[in-house]
Design a protein around this motif. Structure first.
Motif, short mmCIF file in Angstrom:
data_model
loop_
_atom_site.label_atom_id
_atom_site.label_comp_id
_atom_site.label_asym_id
_atom_site.label_seq_id
_atom_site.Cartn_x
_atom_site.Cartn_y
_atom_site.Cartn_z
N ASN A 66 0.01 -7.75 -4.66
CA ASN A 66 -1.23 -6.66 -5.07
C ASN A 66 -0.51 -4.77 -5.18
O ASN A 66 -0.07 -5.09 -3.40
CB ASN A 66 -2.10 -7.10 -4.41
CG ASN A 66 -2.76 -8.16 -4.80
OD1 ASN A 66 -3.32 -7.92 -5.58
ND2 ASN A 66 -2.45 -8.70 -3.74
N VAL A 113 -4.58 -1.53 -7.67
CA VAL A 113 -5.87 -1.24 -6.62
C VAL A 113 -6.22 0.55 -6.88
O VAL A 113 -4.64 0.48 -5.87
CB VAL A 113 -6.34 -2.29 -6.24
CG1 VAL A 113 -7.54 -1.84 -5.81
CG2 VAL A 113 -6.27 -3.97 -6.58
N VAL A 164 -1.76 -1.38 -4.26
CA VAL A 164 -2.37 -0.28 -4.10
C VAL A 164 -2.60 1.36 -3.42
O VAL A 164 -1.36 1.08 -2.68
CB VAL A 164 -3.37 -0.59 -2.58
CG1 VAL A 164 -4.95 0.17 -2.01
CG2 VAL A 164 -4.56 -2.58 -2.48
N TYR A 221 -7.47 3.57 -5.18
CA TYR A 221 -8.71 4.93 -4.46
C TYR A 221 -8.45 6.07 -3.79
O TYR A 221 -7.59 6.42 -4.02
CB TYR A 221 -8.91 3.87 -2.55
CG TYR A 221 -7.29 4.48 -2.11
CD1 TYR A 221 -7.58 5.50 -1.18
CD2 TYR A 221 -6.07 4.14 -1.64
CE1 TYR A 221 -6.23 6.06 -0.09
CE2 TYR A 221 -5.34 4.40 -0.99
CZ TYR A 221 -5.22 4.79 -0.36
OH TYR A 221 -3.95 5.69 0.49
N LEU A 223 0.79 -1.36 0.33
CA LEU A 223 -0.02 0.30 0.15
C LEU A 223 0.96 1.29 -0.11
O LEU A 223 1.87 1.24 0.67
CB LEU A 223 -0.61 0.38 1.28
CG LEU A 223 -1.70 1.25 2.20
CD1 LEU A 223 -2.51 1.55 0.60
CD2 LEU A 223 -2.59 0.91 2.93
N ILE A 249 -8.74 -1.86 1.35
CA ILE A 249 -8.08 -2.74 0.27
C ILE A 249 -7.17 -4.23 1.01
O ILE A 249 -6.93 -4.97 0.29
CB ILE A 249 -7.92 -1.73 -0.49
CG1 ILE A 249 -8.56 -1.05 -1.26
CG2 ILE A 249 -8.00 -2.48 -2.13
CD1 ILE A 249 -8.34 0.67 -1.76
N GLY A 278 -7.32 2.67 2.03
CA GLY A 278 -6.26 2.09 2.15
C GLY A 278 -6.06 0.34 2.61
O GLY A 278 -5.83 -0.74 1.86
#
Length: 435
Positions: A207, A227, A209, A229, A175, A272, A269
């Motif tokens: 992943n 991904v 984020v 936000y 993240l 997610i 965050g």
């Protein structure tokens, strides 16, 4: 290889104390070294970790492992027996080795790493997933931010960019909260700083984020498994307003006692990352309601005669602006900020931005610069901040009496900085109670 003892050199530092606690819970015999006794070393003692304060109590031996912080001058004469040995590791080297044995879920960014890592760790544990974690902060519910969990569960890691610590860590999920100008004494300029983040982000295996509202993040191209936000219409998780976001046509609301829109954005965050690791959004929201935050992050110290005293670690203009703005919105009357600049180089670099941040308060007091080991810069002084709404007081010990003559019922006082100003809040409370 197993070691007879593991020595943590510079254990009083936030990142090192969490490693010490993690290793102690893992079952290793851990001994800490730090020059000074402190609140952190006292907590380590309570966790069963012996802390010594002289180098005479530490002897080099090939049978022990030594992990040292950036504050330890490992190349100096005092540590000549330890220098360039295979069993003597810097913190970044140790974290790299650790990441080879664990799935790493990382949280990085210029601001908000510690509180968001603590929150994500709390979300997992609230939902009965005994993950390991390492973050450089202290919470009221678990003390120092280190924990050794189940061996088959991930390690949640505050992934620190200072000194490019995160460069070689193997990260599965990451993240990225924000990228703002910082640590330029090491990186030299913003482009180098952004490049360091970009390299880490490109190497994430599963992943990634990101906060889509951050322009420095948004400018980065060719990032995989992304991904996002934010308030931008292109974000995967669309933030409508403070604490409210939409995902797959469902609206969710974050309920928390923690102050500040920036914290609520970071929480999205974390939600997610938790979802990508099997925790439903509703379960994360339930966990967030019981999260009390990290010490020194808009931490309420106490209330006396209607005056609320808060303390915050913020020592970067962006952090200061976010914290002051958040508390200003909570203030029924006036907000007084007491700021202790941290390091001469940082004060010189951000002087005008610091001043602009302080002007957001109703009244500010600036004390002498906390050197953190740096030598003074000729002509640079906290007195340079002084103007109509900003008062210079040389020492924090002058602050309680000065403030007691100004504050009234409904006011808020915020102590701000990364140095020993954290000791001031209780002293202000005591003074207000007695006079």
């Amino acid at each position: 290889m197993s070691y007879k003892n593991i020595y943590i050199l510079g254990v009083g530092g936030s990142g090192m104390s969490s490693i010490a606690k993690y290793l102690k819970q893992k079952g290793d015999n851990v001994i800490g070294y730090d020059q000074r006794k402190s609140y952190v070393t006292n907590l380590l003692n309570q966790d069963g970790i012996k802390v010594v304060h002289t180098l005479d109590e530490i002897m080099y031996t090939p049978e022990s492992l030594y992990i040292y912080s950036s504050a330890i001058p490992i190349e100096s004469e005092n540590f000549q027996d330890f220098y360039d040995k295979e069993n003597v590791l810097s913190r970044p080297d140790y974290l790299k080795i650790l990441s080879e044995d664990h799935k790493i879920i990382g949280i990085t960014g210029t601001h908000g790493k510690t509180s968001t890592t603590a929150l994500l760790s709390h979300i997992f544990h609230f939902n009965n997933l005994n993950v390991s974690y390492l973050y450089g902060g202290i919470t009221t519910f678990n003390g120092i931010g280190g924990h050794y969990g189940d061996a088959d569960k991930p390690l949640i890691l505050e992934t620190d960019e200072a000194f490019n610590t995160f460069e070689k860590i193997n990260i599965s999920d990451l993240l990225v909260l924000n990228i703002d100008s910082d640590h330029l004494d090491y990186f030299k300029n913003l482009d180098n700083y952004k490049t360091a983040f970009y390299k880490v982000m490109k190497n994430v295996t599963d992943n990634l984020v990101v906060n889509n509202d951050d322009l420095n993040i948004k400018s980065m191209k060719e990032l995989k498994n992304l991904v996002s936000y934010g308030t931008d219409i292109s974000a995967d998780f669309k933030v409508q307003s403070s604490g409210i976001f939409i995902y797959e046509n469902n609206k969710y609301e974050i309920k928390t006692d923690i102050i500040g829109d920036h914290f609520k954005s970071n929480m999205v965050g974390a939600i997610i990352l938790a979802l990508l690791n099997g925790i439903e959004i509703s379960d994360s929201l339930n966990a967030i309601e019981s999260f009390a935050g990290v010490k020194r992050r808009i931490e309420l110290i106490g209330i006396s005669k209607g005056v609320s005293i808060y303390d915050d670690y913020g020592h970067h203009p962006t952090e200061m602006e976010a914290t002051i703005t958040a508390l200003k919105e909570q203030t029924k009357s006036k907000l007084y900020v007491v700021f202790q600049p941290h390091r001469y180089t940082r004060t010189k670099e951000y002087f005008n931005s610091f001043k602009d941040s302080l002007k957001l308060a109703d009244y500010a007091i600036v004390t002498d610069i906390y050197p953190a080991g740096e030598s003074p810069i000729p002509g640079l002084s906290s007195k340079n901040f002084e103007e109509e709404s900003i008062k210079y007081l040389k020492s924090i010990r002058y602050v309680p009496e000065y403030l007691s003559k100004k504050v009234q019922n409904g006011d808020i006082v915020l102590t701000l900085g990364a140095g020993d100003i954290t000791l001031l809040g209780p002293k202000i409370l005591k003074y207000l109670n007695e006079y």
